[in-house]
Design a protein around this motif. Structure first.
Motif, PDB file in Angstrom:
ATOM      1  N   ILE A 286      -5.345  -1.674  -9.010  1.00 49.66           N
ATOM      2  CA  ILE A 286      -6.355  -0.700  -8.873  1.00 49.66           C
ATOM      3  C   ILE A 286      -7.802  -0.868  -9.598  1.00 49.66           C
ATOM      4  CG2 ILE A 286      -4.806   0.919  -8.417  1.00 49.66           C
ATOM      5  CD1 ILE A 286      -4.967   1.841 -11.276  1.00 49.66           C
ATOM      6  N   ASP A 287      -8.044  -1.730 -10.389  1.00 47.77           N
ATOM      7  CA  ASP A 287      -9.169  -1.774 -11.170  1.00 47.77           C
ATOM      8  C   ASP A 287      -9.967  -2.934 -10.526  1.00 47.77           C
ATOM      9  OD1 ASP A 287      -8.751   0.069 -13.058  1.00 47.77           O
ATOM     10  OD2 ASP A 287      -7.921  -1.437 -14.525  1.00 47.77           O
ATOM     11  N   ASN A 288      -9.475  -3.771  -9.843  1.00 46.74           N
ATOM     12  CA  ASN A 288     -10.133  -5.026  -9.223  1.00 46.74           C
ATOM     13  C   ASN A 288     -10.424  -5.017  -7.677  1.00 46.74           C
ATOM     14  OD1 ASN A 288     -10.760  -6.034 -11.746  1.00 46.74           O
ATOM     15  ND2 ASN A 288      -8.827  -6.819 -11.674  1.00 46.74           N
ATOM     16  N   TYR A 289      -9.667  -4.227  -7.240  1.00 46.39           N
ATOM     17  CA  TYR A 289      -9.511  -4.039  -5.588  1.00 46.39           C
ATOM     18  C   TYR A 289      -9.952  -2.710  -5.090  1.00 46.39           C
ATOM     19  CZ  TYR A 289      -7.185  -8.694  -5.966  1.00 46.39           C
ATOM     20  OH  TYR A 289      -6.929 -10.031  -6.129  1.00 46.39           O
ATOM     21  N   ASP A 290     -10.358  -2.817  -3.766  1.00 47.52           N
ATOM     22  CA  ASP A 290     -10.810  -1.802  -2.978  1.00 47.52           C
ATOM     23  C   ASP A 290      -9.677  -1.162  -2.250  1.00 47.52           C
ATOM     24  OD1 ASP A 290     -13.582  -2.008  -4.021  1.00 47.52           O
ATOM     25  OD2 ASP A 290     -13.524  -3.355  -2.392  1.00 47.52           O
ATOM     26  N   VAL A 291      -8.823  -1.881  -1.652  1.00 47.39           N
ATOM     27  CA  VAL A 291      -7.697  -1.480  -0.533  1.00 47.39           C
ATOM     28  C   VAL A 291      -6.412  -2.491  -1.129  1.00 47.39           C
ATOM     29  CG1 VAL A 291      -6.992  -1.426   1.576  1.00 47.39           C
ATOM     30  CG2 VAL A 291      -9.387  -1.342   1.200  1.00 47.39           C
ATOM     31  N   VAL A 292      -5.320  -1.445  -1.543  1.00 46.78           N
ATOM     32  CA  VAL A 292      -4.008  -2.132  -1.779  1.00 46.78           C
ATOM     33  C   VAL A 292      -3.070  -1.743  -0.730  1.00 46.78           C
ATOM     34  CG1 VAL A 292      -2.090  -2.098  -3.461  1.00 46.78           C
ATOM     35  CG2 VAL A 292      -4.494  -1.589  -4.201  1.00 46.78           C
ATOM     36  N   VAL A 293      -2.678  -2.972   0.123  1.00 46.46           N
ATOM     37  CA  VAL A 293      -1.485  -2.696   0.872  1.00 46.46           C
ATOM     38  C   VAL A 293      -0.156  -2.695   0.368  1.00 46.46           C
ATOM     39  CG1 VAL A 293      -0.744  -3.792   3.284  1.00 46.46           C
ATOM     40  CG2 VAL A 293      -3.066  -4.116   2.343  1.00 46.46           C
ATOM     41  N   CYS A 294       0.597  -1.553   0.607  1.00 49.42           N
ATOM     42  CA  CYS A 294       1.823  -1.730  -0.254  1.00 49.42           C
ATOM     43  C   CYS A 294       2.962  -0.953   0.811  1.00 49.42           C
ATOM     44  CB  CYS A 294       1.622  -0.999  -1.150  1.00 49.42           C
ATOM     45  SG  CYS A 294       1.509   0.615  -1.803  1.00 49.42           S
ATOM     46  N   THR A 295       4.000  -0.848   0.284  1.00 44.03           N
ATOM     47  CA  THR A 295       5.075  -0.022   0.944  1.00 44.03           C
ATOM     48  C   THR A 295       5.018   1.267   0.359  1.00 44.03           C
ATOM     49  OG1 THR A 295       6.823  -0.825  -0.616  1.00 44.03           O
ATOM     50  CG2 THR A 295       6.729  -1.714   1.605  1.00 44.03           C
ATOM     51  N   PRO A 296       5.483   2.533   1.002  1.00 42.22           N
ATOM     52  CA  PRO A 296       5.391   3.824   0.274  1.00 42.22           C
ATOM     53  C   PRO A 296       5.950   4.148  -0.910  1.00 42.22           C
ATOM     54  CG  PRO A 296       6.702   3.932   2.312  1.00 42.22           C
ATOM     55  CD  PRO A 296       6.008   2.475   2.318  1.00 42.22           C
ATOM     56  N   GLN A 297       7.265   3.141  -1.316  1.00 38.80           N
ATOM     57  CA  GLN A 297       7.770   3.207  -2.283  1.00 38.80           C
ATOM     58  C   GLN A 297       7.095   2.724  -3.542  1.00 38.80           C
ATOM     59  OE1 GLN A 297      11.117   5.022  -2.601  1.00 38.80           O
ATOM     60  NE2 GLN A 297      10.387   4.944  -4.783  1.00 38.80           N
ATOM     61  N   LYS A 298       6.264   1.756  -3.319  1.00 40.96           N
ATOM     62  CA  LYS A 298       5.391   1.295  -4.575  1.00 40.96           C
ATOM     63  C   LYS A 298       4.458   2.230  -5.069  1.00 40.96           C
ATOM     64  CE  LYS A 298       6.434  -3.027  -5.136  1.00 40.96           C
ATOM     65  NZ  LYS A 298       6.996  -3.547  -6.349  1.00 40.96           N
ATOM     66  N   LEU A 299       3.988   3.081  -3.911  1.00 41.22           N
ATOM     67  CA  LEU A 299       3.016   4.165  -4.487  1.00 41.22           C
ATOM     68  C   LEU A 299       3.641   5.393  -5.077  1.00 41.22           C
ATOM     69  CD1 LEU A 299       0.169   5.149  -4.733  1.00 41.22           C
ATOM     70  CD2 LEU A 299       0.319   5.928  -2.349  1.00 41.22           C
ATOM     71  N   LEU A 300       4.992   5.536  -4.529  1.00 47.73           N
ATOM     72  CA  LEU A 300       5.795   6.642  -5.096  1.00 47.73           C
ATOM     73  C   LEU A 300       6.136   6.380  -6.668  1.00 47.73           C
ATOM     74  CD1 LEU A 300       7.901   7.986  -2.237  1.00 47.73           C
ATOM     75  CD2 LEU A 300       6.248   9.365  -3.459  1.00 47.73           C
ATOM     76  N   GLY A 332       7.171  12.240   0.960  1.00 48.54           N
ATOM     77  CA  GLY A 332       7.278  12.031  -0.672  1.00 48.54           C
ATOM     78  C   GLY A 332       5.788  11.993  -1.346  1.00 48.54           C
ATOM     79  N   ILE A 333       4.932  10.951  -0.428  1.00 45.54           N
ATOM     80  CA  ILE A 333       3.686  10.955  -0.988  1.00 45.54           C
ATOM     81  C   ILE A 333       2.735  12.157  -0.670  1.00 45.54           C
ATOM     82  CG2 ILE A 333       1.565   9.655  -0.800  1.00 45.54           C
ATOM     83  CD1 ILE A 333       3.163   7.210  -0.034  1.00 45.54           C
ATOM     84  N   MET A 334       3.053  12.713   0.425  1.00 44.39           N
ATOM     85  CA  MET A 334       2.315  13.965   0.831  1.00 44.39           C
ATOM     86  C   MET A 334       2.562  15.295  -0.030  1.00 44.39           C
ATOM     87  SD  MET A 334      -0.040  12.877   3.042  1.00 44.39           S
ATOM     88  CE  MET A 334      -0.654  14.444   3.317  1.00 44.39           C
ATOM     89  N   GLN A 335       3.861  15.120  -0.571  1.00 46.80           N
ATOM     90  CA  GLN A 335       4.203  16.279  -1.361  1.00 46.80           C
ATOM     91  C   GLN A 335       3.257  16.057  -2.829  1.00 46.80           C
ATOM     92  OE1 GLN A 335       8.439  15.810  -1.769  1.00 46.80           O
ATOM     93  NE2 GLN A 335       8.990  17.097   0.027  1.00 46.80           N
ATOM     94  N   TYR A 336       3.021  15.183  -3.192  1.00 46.59           N
ATOM     95  CA  TYR A 336       1.884  15.111  -4.333  1.00 46.59           C
ATOM     96  C   TYR A 336       0.733  15.698  -4.027  1.00 46.59           C
ATOM     97  CZ  TYR A 336       5.414  12.603  -7.172  1.00 46.59           C
ATOM     98  OH  TYR A 336       6.432  12.437  -8.035  1.00 46.59           O
ATOM     99  N   LEU A 337       0.339  15.767  -2.824  1.00 50.10           N
ATOM    100  CA  LEU A 337      -0.996  16.229  -2.333  1.00 50.10           C
ATOM    101  C   LEU A 337      -0.969  17.829  -1.833  1.00 50.10           C
ATOM    102  CD1 LEU A 337      -3.972  15.889  -1.630  1.00 50.10           C
ATOM    103  CD2 LEU A 337      -3.127  15.281   0.705  1.00 50.10           C
ATOM    104  N   MET A 338       0.267  18.242  -1.330  1.00 49.50           N
ATOM    105  CA  MET A 338       0.192  19.596  -0.846  1.00 49.50           C
ATOM    106  C   MET A 338       1.210  20.593  -1.510  1.00 49.50           C
ATOM    107  SD  MET A 338       0.571  17.920   3.191  1.00 49.50           S
ATOM    108  CE  MET A 338       0.954  19.603   4.053  1.00 49.50           C
ATOM    109  N   CYS A 339       1.880  20.070  -2.532  1.00 45.50           N
ATOM    110  CA  CYS A 339       2.716  20.985  -3.213  1.00 45.50           C
ATOM    111  C   CYS A 339       2.290  21.087  -4.689  1.00 45.50           C
ATOM    112  CB  CYS A 339       4.242  20.479  -3.265  1.00 45.50           C
ATOM    113  SG  CYS A 339       4.975  20.265  -1.593  1.00 45.50           S
ATOM    114  N   GLN A 340       1.108  21.769  -4.933  1.00 41.60           N
ATOM    115  CA  GLN A 340       0.333  21.973  -5.947  1.00 41.60           C
ATOM    116  C   GLN A 340       1.040  23.016  -7.148  1.00 41.60           C
ATOM    117  OE1 GLN A 340      -2.665  19.933  -7.087  1.00 41.60           O
ATOM    118  NE2 GLN A 340      -1.278  18.944  -5.948  1.00 41.60           N
ATOM    119  N   THR A 341       1.975  23.743  -6.725  1.00 38.72           N
ATOM    120  CA  THR A 341       2.552  24.679  -7.458  1.00 38.72           C
ATOM    121  C   THR A 341       3.755  24.084  -8.307  1.00 38.72           C
ATOM    122  OG1 THR A 341       4.140  25.397  -5.647  1.00 38.72           O
ATOM    123  CG2 THR A 341       1.820  26.498  -5.718  1.00 38.72           C
ATOM    124  N   ILE A 342       4.272  22.883  -7.967  1.00 36.45           N
ATOM    125  CA  ILE A 342       5.320  22.325  -8.773  1.00 36.45           C
ATOM    126  C   ILE A 342       4.922  21.916  -9.943  1.00 36.45           C
ATOM    127  CG2 ILE A 342       7.108  20.578  -8.691  1.00 36.45           C
ATOM    128  CD1 ILE A 342       7.431  22.932  -6.464  1.00 36.45           C
TER     129      ILE A 342
END
Length: 897
Positions: A286-300, A332-342
């Motif tokens: 994330i420090d040296n690249y602009d775009v990281v291509v990955c599977t969703p589990q990697k980001l989760l 799962g990724i979208m929940q980190y954006l939209m479920c802000q009350t957790i």
């Protein structure tokens, strides 16, 4: 216990299943058990005599099974044995598992046994969650000794060739105007977009968060790349010279897509793009690249421990956002954006732009209301209020003209060939009888395990897998060996409809021999089953050879015909898509040796990075793919690695070999043929399920047009209101689910003490104490000196080099009856003093957990370490700074994790 009524019903069914001749032979074999004056009586009367004389009963059918086996009525004998087993009380029988093995005992006994009481089999729900659908047997160098990644990706940005001059770029032109060559040169885009692509980019910019709907082959990834460049330039421009960093994630649904999508995005220029392979963690990029291509589990994996925050991400692009296979991970990724009350979800101060890409909505012959509901759910899930698609009529015409269309598009139904079908059915029947005999024989099936489903029922293979998982949990090594053999035989039996008998039988013979000889000291049951299998296979192969008949599969003959015709064209490529690795390899060998194709075609075969057959063959994917593109090979036989999206601009013929995987398979496969006058065929039979699936899938392609036309007629304000309302419902559901999951996780963390053992999944051999398992980043390991004494190291003559590690060998179970592969021996390049280390593969081990209060033992089988129902402690940093030996999976390269 079986009732007398059930038993008599079974006997009536046997009478119905026997021919008159078989009834006569049955009575004849009974001999003096039946009085001479009664031997001409109906069979039901014969059964009554046997019951009255105590020869057969609901709880003792051994005599009846023996008679039927001697008559070679194996299917009927199996039916009776299954009836008796299912209705008999559970028994305690010895197994090969070393249940009482001492943690300090380094001597391995090959004969240690202990009693086990059979436990309940897993439910279908448990199976679907946890089943590792492996196409291998207990251990196989042939299948399992290759890393999942094929080419190391070093975390160093590639130098930018032409720097952007931000002050000369007018973003308003990017957003609203036509793009001249001069403008494209200013933003360093060397590929001139089509007008429909420009429309999509500008519409997406106006929409903000959006789902881009564009048919396969239309260039969705290129449109996404242009949007990435726009938002990157915009952020740099708004920074007013202050130091800033653009960060985006391009999320792909399958690992096979990583490299291809990464290369496509790089074509846009200036953006530093990297694909996160299975060896690495996205945080290192994330420090040296602009775009990281990955599977969703990697980001989760990084969002949960808060090593990455959504507030630091500028854009999230979800490829194939309709894909239900990965929808839960996308959610799962979208929940980190939209479920802000957790509580455990950190606040998002600055939301990333959300872009979804799809070429098909996934509806089949939908009504207008179904279309509306589906699109509303899709938009609500990804926090989008609108769809982006081609709206201008002239651009729709351009899209139709620009996207490759096949000149021929046909389903070829092969007619039955009597001589071939007679031989095929004969061999299928003998392999079926072999399977039933292995179940029936008490020497090969001492624990009397049987699948719930009958042999000819749909789902029989899955039922075998369920039974195998049950026996792994019950720690019945002999039954696991039996089921591995039966699964291999059954899968090859099914291949007879697609390949030649000689190819199938020889491959099965070689495969069983390779697996059997990989075990240093096979147990008695292993040897007995192996010899029974080999005797039959040698017999059938000898019969085929001595007959002098060369019987090819009619479907293969059609492939030869089409390839021969196609080879008349110059510099063209043909792609043959098959279901399994086994097919790819054997069809390639068949074509290489075919007399009519010698010196005409140059075939190769390629498989994907996931799926049940992929482990052996990933190492040489890139050279073959490049060789196909450059003409070294002109025919490629492949599994779904090419079908799911790898572009083949040179490909002019696509053959689907009786293989239709899912609702979007037809569309994706067809657009792999991209040259002018390209052709596409599905080779199948009318009685194949693939025939009807293909017809349905072709309809889905047409349905996309209907979906988009329906959406265009919905007033935009009305659609937005419905999306907002649906999103509120989704967030409520997600919040409830997250709170429940968090409560369970907290309870488990507080109340669960790690008491138990880590065992070899195949044989149950003790590897270490559960309390000694530790987690380091995303890796899991046994931190115990005694672990050395519980594994066998097998060094490789050719170490496999990767960016952060060297794989120098593999780790095997020390039980000489088993020798299953447990993991790899790795050298950490950045931590040489702690090397080598010994990764444990989650799908190769099982956990025997002991509840503290009750003392109850629970056997746990999971495909991934992160799915374990307890929290594994992290390795403290201080532990890595002393001279003690520490064993852990530092890079977590194993495909299942």
């Amino acid at each position: 216990m079986p009732s007398d009524f059930d038993f008599r019903e079974l006997l009536i069914s046997l009478d119905d299943d026997m021919s008159n001749e078989e009834r006569k032979r049955f009575v004849f074999l009974l001999g003096d058990d039946i009085p001479k004056r009664k031997r001409e009586d109906p069979l039901v009367d014969i059964f009554t005599i046997l019951i009255d004389r105590g020869r057969i009963s609901p709880t003792n059918c051994n005599y009846l099974v023996e008679i039927l086996e001697r008559l070679k009525l194996i299917a009927l004998a199996y039916k009776v044995a299954l009836f008796e087993t299912k209705r008999s009380p559970s028994i305690s029988l010895p197994t090969e598992l070393e249940n009482n093995q001492s943690i300090n005992n380094t001597h391995v006994s090959s004969t240690t046994t202990s009693g086990n009481i059979r436990k309940d089999v897993p439910t279908l729900e448990e199976f679907l969650k946890d089943l590792n659908a492996s196409d291998t047997m207990i251990i196989s160098d042939y299948e399992q000794n290759t890393p999942t990644d094929t080419k190391s990706i070093v975390a160093k940005p590639e130098p930018t060739t032409i720097a952007l001059s931000l002050e000369n770029i007018d973003l308003k032109v990017f957003e609203n105007d036509s793009w001249s060559d001069e403008f494209l040169q200013k933003i360093n885009v060397n590929i001139h977009p089509y007008e429909y692509q420009r429309e999509l980019v500008q519409s997406a910019i106006q929409a903000g968060n959006t789902i881009i709907c564009l048919r396969s082959g239309g260039g969705k990834t290129f449109v996404a790349a242009l949007l990435l460049k726009y938002y990157s330039i915009k952020k740099m421009t708004l920074s007013n010279g202050n130091e800033t960093k653009f960060l985006a994630f391009f999320i792909v649904s399958r690992r096979a897509m990583l490299k291809q999508q990464c290369e496509k995005l790089k074509q846009i220029g200036n953006l530093q793009v990297i694909a996160c392979d299975e060896n690495n963690d996205v945080t290192q990029y994330i420090d040296n690249y602009d775009v990281v291509v990955c599977t969703p589990q990697k980001l989760l994996n990084c969002l949960k421990p808060k090593t990455i925050f959504l507030s630091n991400i500028d854009l999230l692009c979800f490829d194939e956002c309709h894909d239900t296979v990965v929808r839960n991970q996308y959610v799962g990724i979208m929940q980190y954006l939209m479920c802000q009350t957790i509580d455990h979800i950190p606040p998002v101060s600055s939301s990333p732009i959300i872009i979804g890409l799809t070429g098909i909505v996934g509806l089949h012959r939908p009504s207008s209301s179904q279309i509306t509901r589906q699109l509303i759910v899709l938009c609500a899930t990804f926090n989008c209020l609108t769809i982006t698609t081609v709206m201008k009529k002239e651009n729709e015409i351009e899209l139709e003209q620009c996207v490759s269309r096949t000149s021929e598009d046909e389903i070829i139904c092969i007619n039955k060939e009597k001589t071939f079908d007679t031989l095929r059915l004969s061999i299928e029947n003998e392999l079926k009888n072999l399977i039933l005999h292995l179940f029936l024989n008490k020497d090969t099936n001492s624990l009397r395990v049987f699948p719930e489903k009958d042999f000819d029922m749909n789902g029989y293979e899955q039922n075998l897998e369920i039974l195998k998982q049950s026996e792994q949990k019950n720690q019945h090594f002999s039954s696991v060996i039996l089921l591995n053999y039966i699964l291999a035989i059954y899968r090859h039996l099914k291949a007879l409809t697609d390949l030649t008998p000689e190819l199938v039988l020889s491959n099965l013979k070689d495969y069983l021999e390779m697996v059997y000889k990989s075990r240093e000291h096979p147990i008695e049951i292993d040897t007995l089953i192996y010899e029974k299998c080999q005797n039959l296979l040698k017999k059938k192969l000898t019969e085929i050879e001595e007959s002098g008949q060369i019987l090819s599969n009619p479907k293969l003959d059609k492939v030869v015909e089409l390839l021969k015709k196609h080879a008349e064209q110059s510099n063209n490529r043909a792609l043959v898509l098959v279901e399994r690795t086994f097919y790819a390899q054997k069809i390639c060998e068949f074509l290489q040796s075919h007399s009519e194709l010698k010196n005409i075609i140059k075939p190769c075969w390629l498989v994907g990075q996931s799926g049940i057959d992929s482990r052996k063959f990933n190492k040489k994917e890139d050279p073959k793919l490049n060789g196909f593109r450059t003409g070294v090979y002109n025919v490629m036989i492949s599994t779904d690695v090419v079908q799911v999206g790898l572009d083949m601009p040179e490909c002019s013929l696509v053959l689907r070999y009786d293989f239709v995987p899912d609702s979007i398979g037809t569309v994706q496969a067809r657009v792999r043929a991209r040259t002018i006058s390209c052709t596409y065929y599905l080779i199948t039979t009318k009685d194949s399920q693939n025939y009807s699936k293909e017809l349905d899938n072709r309809q889905c392609e047409q349905d996309l047009k209907q979906v988009l036309e329906t959406w265009k007629r919905i007033p935009s304000d009305q659609f937005k209101e419905q999306v907002i309302a649906k999103q509120a419902c989704l967030i409520t559901e997600w919040n409830e689910s997250l709170i429940k999951a968090l409560t369970i996780e907290t309870t488990i963390t507080k109340n669960t003490e790690l008491i138990g053992d880590v065992l070899c999944r195949a044989c149950g051999y003790l590897l270490g104490k559960l309390s000694r398992v530790r987690q380091y980043k995303q890796s899991y390991f046994v931190n115990d000196h005694d672990f050395y004494n519980r594994i066998e190291e097998k060094l490789s003559s050719e170490p496999q080099e990767h960016s952060k590690i060297s794989v120098i060998g593999k780790v095997l179970c020390l039980n000489k009856n088993c020798r299953a592969k447990l993991g790899r021996i790795q050298v950490l390049k950045d931590l040489p003093k702690m090397s080598p280390i010994y990764p444990l593969k989650c799908e190769s081990i099982k956990i025997k957990q002991i509840e503290k209060e009750s003392g109850k033992e629970i056997i746990i089988l999971k495909k991934k370490w992160i799915k374990m129902p307890f929290t594994i402690p992290f390795l403290e940093i201080s532990c890595t700074q002393n001279n003690d030996d520490v064993f852990y999976d530092a890079c977590d390269v194993l495909s299942s994790d």
